[in-house]
Scaffold this motif. Structure first.
Motif, PDB file in Angstrom:
ATOM      1  N   UNK A  44      34.411  36.632  36.920  1.00 14.50           N
ATOM      2  CA  UNK A  44      33.097  35.950  36.378  1.00 14.50           C
ATOM      3  C   UNK A  44      31.955  35.266  36.858  1.00 14.50           C
ATOM      4  N   UNK A  45      32.542  34.572  38.117  1.00 15.16           N
ATOM      5  CA  UNK A  45      31.784  33.760  38.942  1.00 15.16           C
ATOM      6  C   UNK A  45      31.064  34.566  40.141  1.00 15.16           C
ATOM      7  N   UNK A  46      31.315  36.107  40.112  1.00 13.73           N
ATOM      8  CA  UNK A  46      30.567  36.923  40.920  1.00 13.73           C
ATOM      9  C   UNK A  46      31.267  37.411  42.223  1.00 13.73           C
ATOM     10  N   UNK A  47      32.844  37.143  41.954  1.00 11.69           N
ATOM     11  CA  UNK A  47      33.612  37.832  43.272  1.00 11.69           C
ATOM     12  C   UNK A  47      33.950  39.221  43.025  1.00 11.69           C
ATOM     13  N   UNK A  48      33.966  39.825  44.008  1.00  7.72           N
ATOM     14  CA  UNK A  48      34.444  41.200  44.181  1.00  7.72           C
ATOM     15  C   UNK A  48      35.814  41.359  43.680  1.00  7.72           C
ATOM     16  N   UNK A  49      36.203  42.209  42.773  1.00  7.67           N
ATOM     17  CA  UNK A  49      37.601  42.393  42.183  1.00  7.67           C
ATOM     18  C   UNK A  49      38.444  42.842  43.473  1.00  7.67           C
ATOM     19  N   UNK A  50      37.864  43.833  44.273  1.00  6.09           N
ATOM     20  CA  UNK A  50      38.639  44.189  45.429  1.00  6.09           C
ATOM     21  C   UNK A  50      38.978  43.068  46.361  1.00  6.09           C
ATOM     22  N   UNK A  51      37.989  42.067  46.787  1.00  5.48           N
ATOM     23  CA  UNK A  51      38.192  41.106  47.468  1.00  5.48           C
ATOM     24  C   UNK A  51      39.427  40.242  46.987  1.00  5.48           C
ATOM     25  N   UNK A  52      39.585  39.893  45.657  1.00  2.00           N
ATOM     26  CA  UNK A  52      40.284  38.995  44.792  1.00  2.00           C
ATOM     27  C   UNK A  52      41.788  39.517  45.030  1.00  2.00           C
ATOM     28  N   UNK A  53      41.880  40.921  44.659  1.00  2.00           N
ATOM     29  CA  UNK A  53      43.150  41.522  44.881  1.00  2.00           C
ATOM     30  C   UNK A  53      43.754  41.611  46.259  1.00  2.00           C
ATOM     31  N   UNK A  54      42.791  41.863  47.351  1.00  2.00           N
ATOM     32  CA  UNK A  54      43.157  42.039  48.700  1.00  2.00           C
ATOM     33  C   UNK A  54      43.621  40.601  49.160  1.00  2.00           C
ATOM     34  N   UNK A  55      43.093  39.467  48.647  1.00  2.00           N
ATOM     35  CA  UNK A  55      43.503  38.001  49.057  1.00  2.00           C
ATOM     36  C   UNK A  55      44.721  37.835  48.409  1.00  2.00           C
ATOM     37  N   UNK A  56      44.916  38.582  47.433  1.00  2.00           N
ATOM     38  CA  UNK A  56      46.428  38.396  46.658  1.00  2.00           C
ATOM     39  C   UNK A  56      47.508  39.039  47.485  1.00  2.00           C
ATOM     40  N   UNK A  57      47.050  39.756  48.427  1.00  2.00           N
ATOM     41  CA  UNK A  57      48.327  40.777  49.149  1.00  2.00           C
ATOM     42  C   UNK A  57      48.081  42.144  48.474  1.00  2.00           C
ATOM     43  N   UNK A  58      47.225  42.436  47.614  1.00  2.00           N
ATOM     44  CA  UNK A  58      47.364  43.732  46.961  1.00  2.00           C
ATOM     45  C   UNK A  58      45.948  44.501  47.345  1.00  2.00           C
ATOM     46  N   UNK A  59      46.078  45.254  48.449  1.00  2.00           N
ATOM     47  CA  UNK A  59      45.044  46.314  48.969  1.00  2.00           C
ATOM     48  C   UNK A  59      44.871  47.342  48.025  1.00  2.00           C
ATOM     49  N   UNK A  60      43.424  47.483  47.982  1.00  2.00           N
ATOM     50  CA  UNK A  60      42.898  48.825  47.313  1.00  2.00           C
ATOM     51  C   UNK A  60      43.612  50.036  47.577  1.00  2.00           C
ATOM     52  N   UNK A  61      43.994  50.258  48.911  1.00  2.71           N
ATOM     53  CA  UNK A  61      44.499  51.446  49.209  1.00  2.71           C
ATOM     54  C   UNK A  61      46.071  51.648  48.823  1.00  2.71           C
TER      55      UNK A  61
END
Length: 182
Positions: A44-61
């Motif tokens: 909601x603050x404008x960050x990309x969901x992909x970036x958030x998941x990637x930083x949590x160790x959850x890569x989109x691939x």
């Protein structure tokens, strides 16, 4: 695995080790409440969901772009409904309410951890501003909080039972069976 399909045993083990993941099966990921809350606020603050998941160790691939999109959309809709009941608030107002709720959740968790660590008399100091010196009793917990605690404890027991079974299996493989001489 490529994006949102069936997870291999190795991928399941990798995902289970992440704080953002509450549980994972061959074809489903259940995310931790904390991750969902933080992810929604950051989105909601404008960050990309992909970036958030990637930083949590959850890569989109691994997780899958569609799975990420659908999860975030579902969490956003639930968050909006939970704070306003309708769509009349802007993102900054929703974020402010979610952050306050998240802070209360963290305070409650900290208090419960203190109670579990053996603070006498079933009460602990409340860790929130404006309530310094107040105490909360275990019997004062509402049904939702008690339900969350039970759920967390059941999940932890399950984790420990799986770890115990794995250790016993390794031990049985490492120690040769005794032979009987007649």
């Amino acid at each position: 695995m490529r994006g949102g399909g069936v997870f291999s045993d190795e991928e399941i083990q990798l995902l289970r080790g992440l704080p953002a993941v509450a549980n994972v099966t061959r074809n489903r990921i259940t995310y931790s409440d904390a991750f969902k809350q933080v992810c929604t606020i950051r989105y909601l603050a404008g960050e990309s969901p992909t970036k958030i998941f990637r930083e949590a160790g959850l890569p989109p691939d691994l997780v899958g772009c569609k799975r990420i999109e659908r999860s975030v959309a579902r969490w956003k809709a639930a968050a909006i409904k939970s704070v306003s009941g309708n769509d009349h608030l802007d993102n900054s107002e929703i974020i402010a309410q979610l952050v306050e709720r998240y802070k209360r959740t963290l305070v409650t968790r900290r208090n419960l951890d203190n109670m579990a660590s053996g603070v006498p008399d079933s009460s602990v100091p409340v860790m929130s501003e404006g309530a310094v010196g107040a105490h909360v009793s275990i019997s004062a917990l509402d049904g939702d909080t008690a339900g969350i605690i039970i759920k967390q404890q059941a999940r932890r027991i399950d984790e420990l039972e799986r770890a115990n079974a794995s250790l016993l299996d390794k031990l049985n493989k490492a120690i040769p069976s005794p032979t009987v001489d007649n």
